[in-house]
Write a protein that holds these residues in place. Structure first.
Motif, mmCIF file in Angstrom:
data_model
loop_
_atom_site.group_PDB
_atom_site.id
_atom_site.type_symbol
_atom_site.label_atom_id
_atom_site.label_comp_id
_atom_site.label_asym_id
_atom_site.label_seq_id
_atom_site.Cartn_x
_atom_site.Cartn_y
_atom_site.Cartn_z
ATOM 1 N N UNK A 182 0.832 -1.206 0.000
ATOM 2 C CA UNK A 182 0.000 0.000 0.000
ATOM 3 C C UNK A 182 0.869 1.260 0.000
ATOM 4 N N UNK A 183 1.946 1.208 0.765
ATOM 5 C CA UNK A 183 2.852 2.356 0.823
ATOM 6 C C UNK A 183 3.541 2.559 -0.525
ATOM 7 N N UNK A 184 4.050 1.471 -1.112
ATOM 8 C CA UNK A 184 4.708 1.564 -2.407
ATOM 9 C C UNK A 184 3.758 2.058 -3.491
ATOM 10 N N UNK A 185 2.528 1.564 -3.454
ATOM 11 C CA UNK A 185 1.497 1.988 -4.404
ATOM 12 C C UNK A 185 1.277 3.500 -4.305
ATOM 13 N N UNK A 186 1.129 3.977 -3.065
ATOM 14 C CA UNK A 186 0.887 5.409 -2.857
ATOM 15 C C UNK A 186 2.074 6.245 -3.329
ATOM 16 N N UNK A 187 3.290 5.811 -2.987
ATOM 17 C CA UNK A 187 4.478 6.580 -3.352
ATOM 18 C C UNK A 187 4.644 6.663 -4.871
ATOM 19 N N UNK A 188 4.416 5.554 -5.556
ATOM 20 C CA UNK A 188 4.553 5.566 -7.013
ATOM 21 C C UNK A 188 3.455 6.380 -7.681
ATOM 22 N N UNK A 189 2.237 6.289 -7.137
ATOM 23 C CA UNK A 189 1.129 7.070 -7.677
ATOM 24 C C UNK A 189 1.420 8.558 -7.562
ATOM 25 N N UNK A 190 1.902 8.972 -6.392
ATOM 26 C CA UNK A 190 2.243 10.373 -6.166
ATOM 27 C C UNK A 190 3.400 10.799 -7.077
ATOM 28 N N UNK A 191 4.382 9.914 -7.216
ATOM 29 C CA UNK A 191 5.539 10.223 -8.044
ATOM 30 C C UNK A 191 5.134 10.499 -9.487
ATOM 31 N N UNK A 192 4.245 9.648 -10.011
ATOM 32 C CA UNK A 192 3.827 9.794 -11.407
ATOM 33 C C UNK A 192 2.863 10.967 -11.604
ATOM 34 N N UNK A 193 2.048 11.239 -10.597
ATOM 35 C CA UNK A 193 1.080 12.341 -10.712
ATOM 36 C C UNK A 193 1.728 13.703 -10.515
ATOM 37 N N UNK A 194 2.694 13.759 -9.584
ATOM 38 C CA UNK A 194 3.240 15.053 -9.198
ATOM 39 C C UNK A 194 4.740 15.182 -9.459
ATOM 40 N N UNK A 195 5.553 14.368 -8.755
ATOM 41 C CA UNK A 195 7.007 14.554 -8.777
ATOM 42 C C UNK A 195 7.596 14.489 -10.175
ATOM 43 N N UNK A 196 7.189 13.488 -10.959
ATOM 44 C CA UNK A 196 7.776 13.273 -12.283
ATOM 45 C C UNK A 196 6.859 13.715 -13.415
ATOM 46 N N UNK A 197 5.815 14.438 -13.073
ATOM 47 C CA UNK A 197 4.863 14.925 -14.071
ATOM 48 C C UNK A 197 5.219 16.362 -14.442
ATOM 49 N N UNK A 198 5.826 16.527 -15.606
ATOM 50 C CA UNK A 198 6.272 17.857 -16.030
ATOM 51 C C UNK A 198 5.107 18.801 -16.284
ATOM 52 N N UNK A 199 3.928 18.265 -16.473
ATOM 53 C CA UNK A 199 2.758 19.101 -16.746
ATOM 54 C C UNK A 199 2.028 19.546 -15.488
ATOM 55 N N UNK A 200 2.443 18.993 -14.334
ATOM 56 C CA UNK A 200 1.777 19.379 -13.084
ATOM 57 C C UNK A 200 2.438 20.618 -12.504
ATOM 58 N N UNK A 201 1.682 21.669 -12.331
ATOM 59 C CA UNK A 201 2.216 22.891 -11.747
ATOM 60 C C UNK A 201 1.081 23.698 -11.130
ATOM 61 N N UNK A 202 0.884 23.480 -9.849
ATOM 62 C CA UNK A 202 -0.153 24.233 -9.136
ATOM 63 C C UNK A 202 0.439 25.109 -8.043
ATOM 64 N N UNK A 203 1.729 25.430 -8.181
ATOM 65 C CA UNK A 203 2.377 26.256 -7.159
ATOM 66 C C UNK A 203 1.681 27.610 -7.023
ATOM 67 N N UNK A 204 1.356 28.215 -8.165
ATOM 68 C CA UNK A 204 0.731 29.539 -8.100
ATOM 69 C C UNK A 204 -0.560 29.486 -7.306
ATOM 70 N N UNK A 205 -1.298 28.381 -7.475
ATOM 71 C CA UNK A 205 -2.583 28.237 -6.775
ATOM 72 C C UNK A 205 -2.392 27.877 -5.309
ATOM 73 N N UNK A 206 -1.421 27.012 -5.012
ATOM 74 C CA UNK A 206 -1.280 26.485 -3.664
ATOM 75 C C UNK A 206 -0.399 27.340 -2.758
#
Length: 427
Positions: free
Chosen positions: A77-101
C-alpha cells in the motif's frame, strides 16, 4: 534530463506491478469482509488467470520475507501510494499548481514570503511519525516515549508528497532558524540539484546562527560516497567545481525494471543495477575534504538485531558521507488520529539523532553545532563485527561497520550525555 526520463520510465514500469498486487489483496479482503486478507484467504482465492496465480506466489513469498501478510500489505500500500504520487506530481512535467497552492514565482530563488499555514495537507503521516520519535510525551504512559523530554516541535512542511524543491528547502531552513530552532530534522532527499546555491546559502546561514542540521541518508541501499544525494553538506564551491572538472563522473549504471517477484514487499520501486562490465571507480578521500558544513549530521538506518543484518537492508551508506546509524526499522510512533504505526526508513533514523541533539542541548545549551556533532560521533556504540549488504554492483558482501559509516557505530544517548558532561569540563 536523461536521468529524469529514466526515473519516469522506471516508475511507469513498476507501478503496474503494485496495481495488480494491491488489486488481488483488496479483492480477497473484500470477499472475506476484511481489511487485510489472511494467507489462508489468499490460498482459497481462485485466480482469474495466470497473472493472478503468479501474484498469489508473490504475496506468499512477500509475506514470508516481511514476517506477516499484514506487514506485506502495508508495504504494498505504501509503495502503491508513493509511485502514484511520483507519477502524478514529482515526475509529471505538466503538473504545476504552485501559483494556486503557495503563490510564489518559483523561478525567483530570492523570494522568501509565500506559502500557507496548512501543515496537515492531504497526508501528514510521515511528519507526525517523525515528530513523535523526537518528542512524544514521556510521562503520560500512552503510546511511545520520544527521545527528548524537553523539546518543542516547529512544524514546517517543505516537501509535500515528496515534491522536493530547492527553493522550499532553503526557505524552510531559514524560517526555522529565524524562529528559534536549534535543531532541524530533514527526513527527505533526492538525487537531483536544481538550485543548490540557494540551499548552500541557507545551510551557511544555519551554521552561522548555531543550528544543527540532521539529514536522512536515503532508502535505496545506495553508496552515498558514489551516488548523488541532495541536500548534502558539500558546498558548490570553486574548489568543488575544480575537482568536478578534473574528475568527470562516468555513468556506470542504468535502470533495469525489476521482475514482479523482485518487487514483493520492498516498497522501493525499481533499483539502479550495475553494468556487469563496468569496473568500480576507486574512492578519492580528497573529494570528501572539499568545503562543507560543520553543522551537518547524515544518518543511516539500523535494524534491531546486533548481528550481520544490523544495517537495515534499504538504508543508504557511505564510509565518508554517512556519519552515524540509528534505529530505523519497525519504528512505532505517532500518526494522525491519535494512533500509532510502525514505519521503516532513514526518515525514522534521522529524528532519533535530532532528538538526541535536543536532549544534549537541553543539558548543555551552550554547545555549538560542531561540538554536538562531535559528541554524538565519539559516543556511538562501536560495531565490531561484520555486516552484510548489497554493494553498488549488486553483490552481497560482508564488511566491517566502519566501512559503511564515518563513526563505525550506532548512536548511544547515555554515552552521549556522559561525554557531553566531560566535554564541557575539558574545554
Amino acid at each position: 534530463m536523461a536521468d529524469f526520463g529514466k526515473k519516469y520510465d522506471d516508475a511507469s514500469s513498476t507501478f503496474p506491478v503494485y496495481i495488480i498486487i494491491k488489486k488481488v489483496l483488496d479483492s480477497v479482503a473484500f470477499i472475506n469482509k476484511k481489511t487485510i486478507p489472511s494467507l489462508e484467504d489468499i490460498e482459497r482465492y481462485k485466480a482469474d488467470d495466470e497473472t493472478e496465480e503468479y501474484v498469489k506466489k508473490i504475496i506468499r513469498k512477500g509475506a514470508k520475507e516481511d514476517g506477516s501478510i499484514e506487514k506485506f500489505y502495508k508495504n504494498i500500500a505504501k509503495g502503491y501510494h508513493e509511485l502514484e504520487v511520483m507519477l502524478k506530481y514529482n515526475l509529471n512535467e505538466n503538473y504545476n499548481q504552485r501559483a494556486e497552492l503557495v503563490g510564489d514565482d518559483y523561478e525567483n530563488s530570492a523570494e522568501r514570503i509565500y506559502g500557507n499555514n496548512d501543515v496537515t495537507g492531504p497526508n501528514a503521516e510521515h511528519g507526525t511519525h517523525v515528530s513523535g520519535i523526537i518528542g512524544a510525551n514521556r510521562t503520560n504512559d500512552i503510546g511511545i516515549l520520544g527521545v527528548a523530554n524537553n523539546v518543542s516541535i516547529m512544524t514546517i512542511r517543505v516537501v509535500p508528497e515528496g515534491d522536493e524543491r530547492d527553493k522550499d528547502v532553503a526557505n524552510g531552513i531559514r524560517y526555522a532558524v529565524d524562529n528559534g530552532a536549534r535543531v532541524i530534522n530533514m527526513s527527505f532527499g533526492k538525487a537531483y540539484k536544481w538550485d543548490k546555491k540557494v540551499v548552500d546559502e541557507a545551510i551557511k546561514y544555519a551554521e552561522a546562527k548555531g543550528v544543527i542540521l540532521v539529514h536522512a541518508a536515503g532508502n535505496d541501499n545506495k553508496n552515498n560516497d558514489i551516488e548523488e544525494n541532495y541536500p548534502n553538506k558539500y558546498y558548490d564551491s570553486p574548489e568543488a567545481e575544480a575537482y568536478a572538472k578534473a574528475h568527470p563522473k562516468k555513468d556506470e549504471f542504468g535502470i533495469i525494471p525489476p521482475k514482479p517477484m523482485d518487487m514483493a514487499g520492498n516498497g522501493q520501486g525499481a533499483q539502479r543495477r550495475p553494468d556487469p562490465f563496468a569496473k568500480p571507480a576507486p574512492l578519492d578521500p580528497a573529494k570528501y575534504n572539499l568545503p562543507h558544513a560543520s553543522n551537518w549530521i547524515e544518518v543511516g538506518a539500523s535494524s534491531y538485531k546486533d548481528d550481520e543484518d544490523l544495517k537495515a537492508s534499504f538504508s543508504n551508506y557511505g564510509k565518508y558521507n554517512v556519519d552515524v546509524f540509528a534505529p530505523g526499522y519497525m519504528i512505532n510512533s505517532t500518526v494522525p488520529g491519535l494512533k500509532y504505526e510502525e514505519f521503516d526508513g532513514t526518515s525514522m533514523a534521522a529524528p532519533v539523532v535530532s532528538g538526541l541533539c535536543a536532549l544534549i542541548l537541553s543539558y548543555h545549551p551552550e554547545l555549538k553545532p560542531a561540538e554536538v556533532r562531535d559528541i554524538i560521533m565519539q559516543s556511538v556504540t562501536k560495531v565490531n563485527h561484520k555486516v552484510k549488504y548489497k554493494n553498488e554492483r549488486d553483490e552481497s558482501v560482508r564488511v566491517l561497520f566502519s566501512e559503511i559509516c564515518v563513526s563505525g557505530g550506532i548512536v548511544n544517548a547515555y554515552n552521549a550525555l556522559k561525554l557531553a558532561d566531560s566535554y564541557q569540563l575539558s574545554k
